[in-house]
Scaffold this active site. Structure first.
Site, mmCIF file in Angstrom:
data_model
loop_
_atom_site.group_PDB
_atom_site.id
_atom_site.type_symbol
_atom_site.label_atom_id
_atom_site.label_comp_id
_atom_site.label_asym_id
_atom_site.label_seq_id
_atom_site.Cartn_x
_atom_site.Cartn_y
_atom_site.Cartn_z
ATOM 1 N N GLN A 181 16.682 -9.987 8.311
ATOM 2 C CA GLN A 181 16.981 -8.563 8.456
ATOM 3 C C GLN A 181 16.741 -8.107 9.898
ATOM 4 O O GLN A 181 15.598 -8.031 10.334
ATOM 5 C CB GLN A 181 16.083 -7.761 7.509
ATOM 6 C CG GLN A 181 16.338 -6.266 7.550
ATOM 7 C CD GLN A 181 15.288 -5.486 6.771
ATOM 8 O OE1 GLN A 181 14.106 -5.777 6.880
ATOM 9 N NE2 GLN A 181 15.725 -4.520 6.004
ATOM 10 N N GLY A 182 17.807 -7.799 10.593
ATOM 11 C CA GLY A 182 17.693 -7.344 11.980
ATOM 12 C C GLY A 182 17.842 -5.836 12.065
ATOM 13 O O GLY A 182 18.873 -5.325 12.524
ATOM 14 N N SER A 199 14.650 -3.490 12.746
ATOM 15 C CA SER A 199 13.692 -2.947 13.715
ATOM 16 C C SER A 199 13.971 -3.421 15.136
ATOM 17 O O SER A 199 14.445 -4.538 15.350
ATOM 18 C CB SER A 199 12.274 -3.379 13.338
ATOM 19 O OG SER A 199 11.986 -3.016 12.017
ATOM 20 N N SER A 205 11.727 -11.156 10.037
ATOM 21 C CA SER A 205 11.144 -12.198 9.171
ATOM 22 C C SER A 205 12.166 -13.315 8.946
ATOM 23 O O SER A 205 13.349 -13.041 8.763
ATOM 24 C CB SER A 205 10.738 -11.611 7.818
ATOM 25 O OG SER A 205 9.865 -10.534 7.997
ATOM 26 N N GLU A 227 15.232 -2.581 -1.145
ATOM 27 C CA GLU A 227 14.029 -3.190 -0.579
ATOM 28 C C GLU A 227 12.777 -2.533 -1.174
ATOM 29 O O GLU A 227 11.841 -3.196 -1.567
ATOM 30 C CB GLU A 227 14.042 -3.040 0.945
ATOM 31 C CG GLU A 227 12.829 -3.664 1.612
ATOM 32 C CD GLU A 227 12.932 -3.690 3.145
ATOM 33 O OE1 GLU A 227 13.890 -3.141 3.692
ATOM 34 O OE2 GLU A 227 12.034 -4.281 3.757
HETATM 35 C C1 LIG Z 1 5.060 -8.558 8.039
HETATM 36 C C2 LIG Z 1 6.176 -7.709 8.532
HETATM 37 C C3 LIG Z 1 7.477 -8.118 8.330
HETATM 38 C C4 LIG Z 1 8.538 -7.362 8.806
HETATM 39 N N1 LIG Z 1 9.805 -7.829 8.628
HETATM 40 C C5 LIG Z 1 10.830 -7.144 9.165
HETATM 41 C C6 LIG Z 1 12.154 -7.672 9.086
HETATM 42 O O1 LIG Z 1 12.385 -8.750 8.540
HETATM 43 N N2 LIG Z 1 13.156 -6.987 9.668
HETATM 44 C C7 LIG Z 1 12.957 -5.789 10.276
HETATM 45 O O2 LIG Z 1 13.910 -5.192 10.716
HETATM 46 N N3 LIG Z 1 11.704 -5.236 10.371
HETATM 47 C C8 LIG Z 1 10.649 -5.911 9.835
HETATM 48 N N4 LIG Z 1 9.369 -5.397 9.942
HETATM 49 C C9 LIG Z 1 9.174 -4.171 10.706
HETATM 50 C C10 LIG Z 1 8.692 -2.969 9.935
HETATM 51 O O3 LIG Z 1 9.720 -2.400 9.183
HETATM 52 C C11 LIG Z 1 8.112 -1.996 10.982
HETATM 53 O O4 LIG Z 1 6.969 -2.619 11.544
HETATM 54 C C12 LIG Z 1 7.716 -0.670 10.387
HETATM 55 O O5 LIG Z 1 8.837 0.048 9.942
HETATM 56 C C13 LIG Z 1 6.917 0.175 11.392
HETATM 57 O O6 LIG Z 1 7.552 0.282 12.632
HETATM 58 P P1 LIG Z 1 6.738 -0.028 13.968
HETATM 59 O O7 LIG Z 1 6.097 -1.336 13.789
HETATM 60 O O8 LIG Z 1 7.671 0.146 15.096
HETATM 61 O O9 LIG Z 1 5.609 1.059 14.032
HETATM 62 P P2 LIG Z 1 5.760 2.531 14.620
HETATM 63 O O10 LIG Z 1 6.966 3.168 14.055
HETATM 64 O O11 LIG Z 1 5.584 2.504 16.096
HETATM 65 O O12 LIG Z 1 4.477 3.215 13.952
HETATM 66 C C14 LIG Z 1 3.174 3.128 14.520
HETATM 67 C C15 LIG Z 1 2.283 4.103 13.764
HETATM 68 O O13 LIG Z 1 2.805 5.431 13.892
HETATM 69 C C16 LIG Z 1 3.020 6.004 12.638
HETATM 70 N N5 LIG Z 1 4.202 6.861 12.690
HETATM 71 C C17 LIG Z 1 5.404 6.625 13.244
HETATM 72 N N6 LIG Z 1 6.242 7.633 13.026
HETATM 73 C C18 LIG Z 1 5.576 8.538 12.288
HETATM 74 C C19 LIG Z 1 5.892 9.793 11.718
HETATM 75 N N7 LIG Z 1 7.097 10.354 11.824
HETATM 76 N N8 LIG Z 1 4.932 10.424 11.029
HETATM 77 C C20 LIG Z 1 3.698 9.872 10.870
HETATM 78 N N9 LIG Z 1 3.337 8.707 11.372
HETATM 79 C C21 LIG Z 1 4.275 8.048 12.076
HETATM 80 C C22 LIG Z 1 3.246 4.834 11.709
HETATM 81 O O14 LIG Z 1 2.977 5.166 10.355
HETATM 82 C C23 LIG Z 1 2.260 3.823 12.261
HETATM 83 O O15 LIG Z 1 0.993 4.128 11.742
HETATM 84 C C24 LIG Z 1 8.295 -6.142 9.478
HETATM 85 C C25 LIG Z 1 6.971 -5.712 9.667
HETATM 86 C C26 LIG Z 1 5.920 -6.485 9.203
HETATM 87 C C27 LIG Z 1 4.526 -6.008 9.439
#
Ligand SMILES: Cc1cc2nc3c(=O)[nH]c(=O)nc-3n(C[C@H](O)[C@H](O)[C@H](O)COP(=O)(O)OP(=O)(O)OC[C@H]3O[C@@H](n4cnc5c(N)ncnc54)[C@H](O)[C@@H]3O)c2cc1C
Lengths: 377, 283
Positions: A121-122, A124, A156, A239
């Site tokens: 899944q691409g 993020s 992932s 999902e």
């Molecule tokens: C094990 C794992 C597997 C994953 N696999 C995939 C995958 O296969 N493909 C893919 O595309 N993605 C994948 N992800 C990504 C995942 O979807 C993102 O990590 C997640 O959506 C959070 O985005 P971020 O990491 O950029 O955090 P950020 O968005 O930067 O968030 C950082 C912090 O800010 C808070 N925050 C952000 N915006 C708000 C808001 N509006 N209100 C309140 N709080 C907020 C968040 O809750 C968090 O606490 C994976 C993540 C993990 C941990």
């Protein structure tokens, strides 16, 4: 309100149980977490076995009750979970089935079911996580291809995937939700570089994916150009709606094991700990009932799972962490030993409140889409 | 598997809700105190509230635990006063209970509710001493004996907690949409929004647990349902109070009545420590 299954569903359960009893002993040992090719081979062999026995499409079954039975029985029998087939089976497949053309369904669905092709899944990007719609990876139409440049992160299974469900920006001028397109990108196309990222559990679950003028045939576009956000919502509802169901059964098994361990090692005499285990029993039993409730509701209204998935995910992701923290209390100093399975599970449970949308984002969804509270901006 | 209310069950729920809305609205709640409205009690009897599970051959409605749970959830929503659970469970064994002619209470833990208003008291309440009850709408006595009611009483108490949790969630959400600060509805602020979301999550988990326990009748599952419903009701009322701000701390708002009743109910049936021990033993 009824929790019993129909005769036909019970017959399905009995057949499945018999088949599992016969099929599981032939399974090779599970490869170590770092052995990606080994894990892919293991997971796809299991998917192939399911395909040949007629169970491969159970996640897409018209009867969600059968899906629950399948997850319950496979989990109880200790059968492998979807593993590397996760994205294909649980969201790319259902999305293509719902939104794809006849040719696209013919091209991709059977290989997913047979375990021949692995998807990742691409979605993020480094600058687009919670704010997914702000993604910047560009795709420019050139003849019958899109030329894609940008980068994805936290992808992932990228190391072993054949296909990627990719979100790209096709109209940079449009408001951010309107200029996105959903593409199926072959992972062996020139211009793709995969750089594994090490997780806090020490494994390489996910990777960074760099895209440098990668050509993706335009026929691989699912849904209309610039209509990718709507398609993405379908993907995400799958999902969040169904992806964690089977794991609840696994947690209940872990909890029972935990109680056995505590009785053996003397920790059971600690009333505070014992009561905590009791509360977790209530928690996971209720989460399983909530799953049955959500599934029955979806079955009654037909089709794509609803926002009930967010309610479930919020509670489940925290309960799972609580479970492994309690396991650490039962283990005492052994909880610091990385060779204990529960220690690794405790580490990986930390991702559940982040992946597939953080708890904060899930609360926004519950508040805005279910309770109808005003949007923040 | 069809784990959703049937048409008949929905109709029953609507019927009870309409009866209570017509007969026990906010003014009635406010006016009620330590006295029981006997006319209302008999109307409940006429509507089949107490005889819901009594077989038709004995003049009852002949329904089951799931239906009773839906009715008690409605009672919990509006904070209907009285020893509802004890009277419901006495239908068929204590004369007049089924029809609402008698008010039946019982010893529950170290407490008896509505002792002075009751016609019949089950259990040993000879040494009862009045308590200045924290809940203005539930008179309480302390007794020495600590008899505990069975799983059905525990589940029906949990159903009332569920109704209260659902109600305080609704109240908080409605208030958050109406009340404006900084030029916009407070429900647009994430801190408030997240409180409301958590209220819904607790309520929906408790709902699944309570309904499932009603279907299975399993005592361990019932203990879990009570635990989660207590949590949903108590924490829901607290969060609702927070969303209401200063208004929440007034006698005028209903929130404190929900919180106080939730505290009372959490002590009845099967308090947390006992439920947790039972659930642990079952592992
Ligand atoms: C094990 C794992 C597997 C994953 N696999 C995939 C995958 O296969 N493909 C893919 O595309 N993605 C994948 N992800 C990504 C995942 O979807 C993102 O990590 C997640 O959506 C959070 O985005 P971020 O990491 O950029 O955090 P950020 O968005 O930067 O968030 C950082 C912090 O800010 C808070 N925050 C952000 N915006 C708000 C808001 N509006 N209100 C309140 N709080 C907020 C968040 O809750 C968090 O606490 C994976 C993540 C993990 C941990």
């Amino acid at each position: 309100m009824d929790l019993t299954c129909t005769e036909e569903e019970e017959a399905f359960r009995a057949r499945l149980r018999d088949w599992l009893t016969a099929a599981l002993p032939g399974l090779p040992p599970k490869p170590p977490p770092q052995d990606w090719p080994g894990r892919r081979a293991y997971d796809t062999a299991w998917q192939r076995a399911l395909f040949e026995a007629g169970y491969a499409d159970v996640h897409w079954d018209a009867s969600p009750t059968r899906r629950l039975i399948f997850l319950e029985e496979t989990e109880k029998a200790g059968a492998p979970y979807v593993g590397a087939n996760f994205v294909g089976l649980l969201h790319a497949g259902p999305t293509i089935a719902a939104e794809g053309t006849t040719e696209q369904r013919a091209r991709w669905l059977t290989p997913i079911l047979r375990g021949d092709e692995i998807w990742c899944q691409g979605f993020s990007e480094p600058g687009a996580g919670s704010d997914l719609a702000s993604l910047r990876t560009r795709a420019v139409r050139d003849g019958d291809s899109y030329v894609v440049t940008g980068s994805k992160i936290w992808t992932s299974h990228a190391e072993v995937a054949d296909w990627c469900e990719l979100l790209v920006r096709t109209d940079p001028e449009a408001p951010k939700h309107r200029g996105i397109t959903w593409l199926a990108m072959p992972m062996d196309a020139p211009g793709i570089t995969v750089r594994p990222l090490r997780t806090l559990a020490g494994s390489t679950e996910f990777a960074e994916v760099f895209l440098d003028e990668v050509r993706v045939p335009a026929v691989n576009r699912v849904g209309e150009e610039n209509d990718g956000w709507r398609v993405t919502m379908v993907t995400l509802s799958f999902e969040r709606g169904t992806a964690f169901v089977g794991e609840v059964v696994a947690c209940r098994r872990t909890l029972a094991e935990l109680a056995r361990t505590a009785r053996k090692n003397g920790r059971w005499d600690d009333a505070v700990l014992r009561r905590r285990l009791g509360r977790l029993n209530a928690e996971f039993t209720a989460l399983w009932r909530l799953t049955q409730w959500n599934v029955s509701e979806a079955e009654a209204t037909g089709g794509v799972p609803g926002t009930g998935g967010s309610v479930f995910k919020l509670r489940y992701s925290h309960a799972r962490q609580e479970l492994y923290d309690t396991a650490a209390e039962v283990l005492g100093p052994d909880a610091l030993d990385l060779s204990r399975e529960w220690t690794l599970d405790r580490l990986s449970s930390l991702s559940y409140t982040i992946a597939a949308g953080t708890s904060q984002i899930q609360r926004n969804i519950v508040a805005e889409r279910i309770l109808g509270l005003p949007k923040e901006r | 598997m069809h784990f959703q209310p049937t048409e008949d069950q929905r109709a029953l729920r609507t019927g009870v809700r309409e009866l209570l809305e017509a007969r026990f609205g906010r003014e009635a709640l406010r006016a009620s105190g330590a006295r029981l409205d006997r006319a209302l009690w008999r109307e409940l009897g006429d509507a089949g509230f107490f005889a819901l599970r009594l077989p038709e051959s004995q003049g009852g409605v002949g329904l089951g635990l799931p239906e009773a749970v839906l009715a008690f959830e409605e009672a919990g929503r509006v904070l209907l006063p009285g020893p509802l659970v004890a009277t419901h469970l006495a239908a068929g064994t204590v004369a007049g209970a089924a029809t609402g002619e008698s008010v039946v209470t019982r010893v529950d833990g170290g407490l008896v509710a509505w002792l002075e208003e009751a016609d019949v008291v089950l259990g040993d309440a000879a040494d009862a001493v009045p308590v200045r009850s924290v809940d203005p709408l539930t008179p309480l006595h302390r007794v020495a004996s600590v008899e505990r009611p069975g799983p059905e009483a525990v589940l029906l108490t949990a159903a009332e907690q569920l109704g209260s949790a659902a109600r305080t969630t609704e109240l908080a959400v409605r208030y958050a949409k109406e009340r404006e600060q900084f030029g916009r509805p407070i429900g647009g602020f994430q801190a408030v929004k997240h409180l409301c979301a958590q209220m819904l999550v607790r309520t929906e988990l408790a709902r699944a647990a309570v309904y499932a326990a009603a279907v299975t009748g399993d005592p361990v599952e019932t203990a879990g349902a009570k635990l989660l419903a207590d949590e949903a009701a108590v924490q829901g009322a607290r969060d609702c109070l927070q969303v209401y701000g200063g208004m929440g701390f007034t006698w005028e708002a209903d929130v404190h009545l929900h919180l106080k009743r939730a505290w009372v109910r959490a002590e009845l049936g099967q308090p947390a420590a006992q439920a947790e021990e039972l659930l642990a033993a079952a592992l």
